[in-house]
Motif scaffolding. Sequence first.
Motif, PDB file in Angstrom:
ATOM      1  N   TYR A 139       0.810  -1.254   0.097  1.00 37.36           N
ATOM      2  CA  TYR A 139      -0.069  -0.411   0.194  1.00 37.36           C
ATOM      3  C   TYR A 139       0.585   1.384  -0.252  1.00 37.36           C
ATOM      4  N   LEU A 140       1.885   0.700   0.373  1.00 37.91           N
ATOM      5  CA  LEU A 140       3.194   2.342   0.107  1.00 37.91           C
ATOM      6  C   LEU A 140       3.417   2.906  -1.406  1.00 37.91           C
ATOM      7  N   LEU A 141       2.777   1.469  -2.181  1.00 40.09           N
ATOM      8  CA  LEU A 141       3.395   1.665  -3.845  1.00 40.09           C
ATOM      9  C   LEU A 141       2.086   2.249  -4.468  1.00 40.09           C
ATOM     10  N   PRO A 142       2.118   2.992  -4.779  1.00 42.05           N
ATOM     11  CA  PRO A 142       1.420   3.792  -5.838  1.00 42.05           C
ATOM     12  C   PRO A 142       0.917   3.023  -6.826  1.00 42.05           C
ATOM     13  N   GLU A 143      -0.289   2.700  -8.153  1.00 33.33           N
ATOM     14  CA  GLU A 143      -0.024   2.193  -8.740  1.00 33.33           C
ATOM     15  C   GLU A 143       1.140   2.401  -9.869  1.00 33.33           C
ATOM     16  N   LYS A 144       1.824   3.214 -10.066  1.00 32.13           N
ATOM     17  CA  LYS A 144       1.940   3.215 -11.711  1.00 32.13           C
ATOM     18  C   LYS A 144       3.612   2.837 -10.850  1.00 32.13           C
ATOM     19  N   TRP A 145       3.748   2.439  -9.178  1.00 31.34           N
ATOM     20  CA  TRP A 145       5.033   2.490  -8.511  1.00 31.34           C
ATOM     21  C   TRP A 145       5.262   0.738  -8.884  1.00 31.34           C
ATOM     22  N   LYS A 146       3.849  -0.037  -9.374  1.00 31.97           N
ATOM     23  CA  LYS A 146       4.245  -1.660  -8.378  1.00 31.97           C
ATOM     24  C   LYS A 146       4.637  -2.381  -9.759  1.00 31.97           C
TER      25      LYS A 146
END
Length: 230
Positions: free
Chosen positions: A166-173
Motif C-alpha cells: 500500500y506504500l506503492l502508488p499503482e504506477k510504481w508496482k
Amino acid sequence: MSWERTFNRFFVKYRLEEELKRIEHWIDFREFYHNIYLYLRSPNMLSESLGCGGSNKDTCLDTVCKWDEECELYQEESCAIMAMSLDQRKQFFDLYVLHRPIQGNQNWRLKDDLLVLFASNDRDYVFSDVILTEYEAIKSKFDEKFQSDFERRKDVFNEILISKSYLLPEKWKNTDFECGGNAYRRKHLIFLADMFEEGDLAESDFKSIASVLPYGKKYVKFVLKQINNN
C-alpha cells in the motif's frame, strides 16, 4: 528522534530567536533604507510611511531619533549576509525575503543552515565562535541514526514491497527497483515512508526530507492518506 525537536532545543539554547529577529529587522529596514528618497518625495510620507499623522507624532520622532542606530544595525546585518557565498546569499534571499522554495535543491535543512550561518557571521552574536561547530554536532548525530535506519531497509526491501504494498502508488508496482534513475528515487522514498510508519522518522521530518526529492510532495500526500486508511 525528531529533527524539529532537536533543532528547537538548539534554537532556544543558543538564543537564535535574537538572530531571527535581526534577519526580520534587515528585511523590514531594507525596503525603507533602499527607497528612502521615494519615501521622502511621497506626499503621504508623514501620514503613511513614518506614521506621523494625528496621535502618532511620537512614533515619527522616535524613528528620526533612532535613524543612526537603525542604520548601524542594518549595516551589521548586511555584513553578516555579505559574508556568505554568492549562492548562499541567493538562497537566503529566496527563503527569507521572498519565501520561495528553491527548485532542485535537496537540502531539506537549508533554512536552518542559513540561519546558523548568519548567526556565525554576526559579530555581535555571543555564540558566533562556536555556533557552527555545535550545529554540525547535532546534525551529525541525527544523520548517523537516520543513515543507520535507512541502510537497514536495503536488506529487507523485498519484504517491505510485499508486506506494505500500500506504500506503492499503482504506477510504481511494476518498477524494477534494481535499476538506477527514477527507480532508485522511488526506492529512496519508499524507505522514508517505511521509516515514518515504523516510528524511526517523525512525520515532520518525513515531510521535510521527502518533499525536496523528485516526486516527493505527491508521494507524501499519498503515503499519509494510505497510512490513515490502513
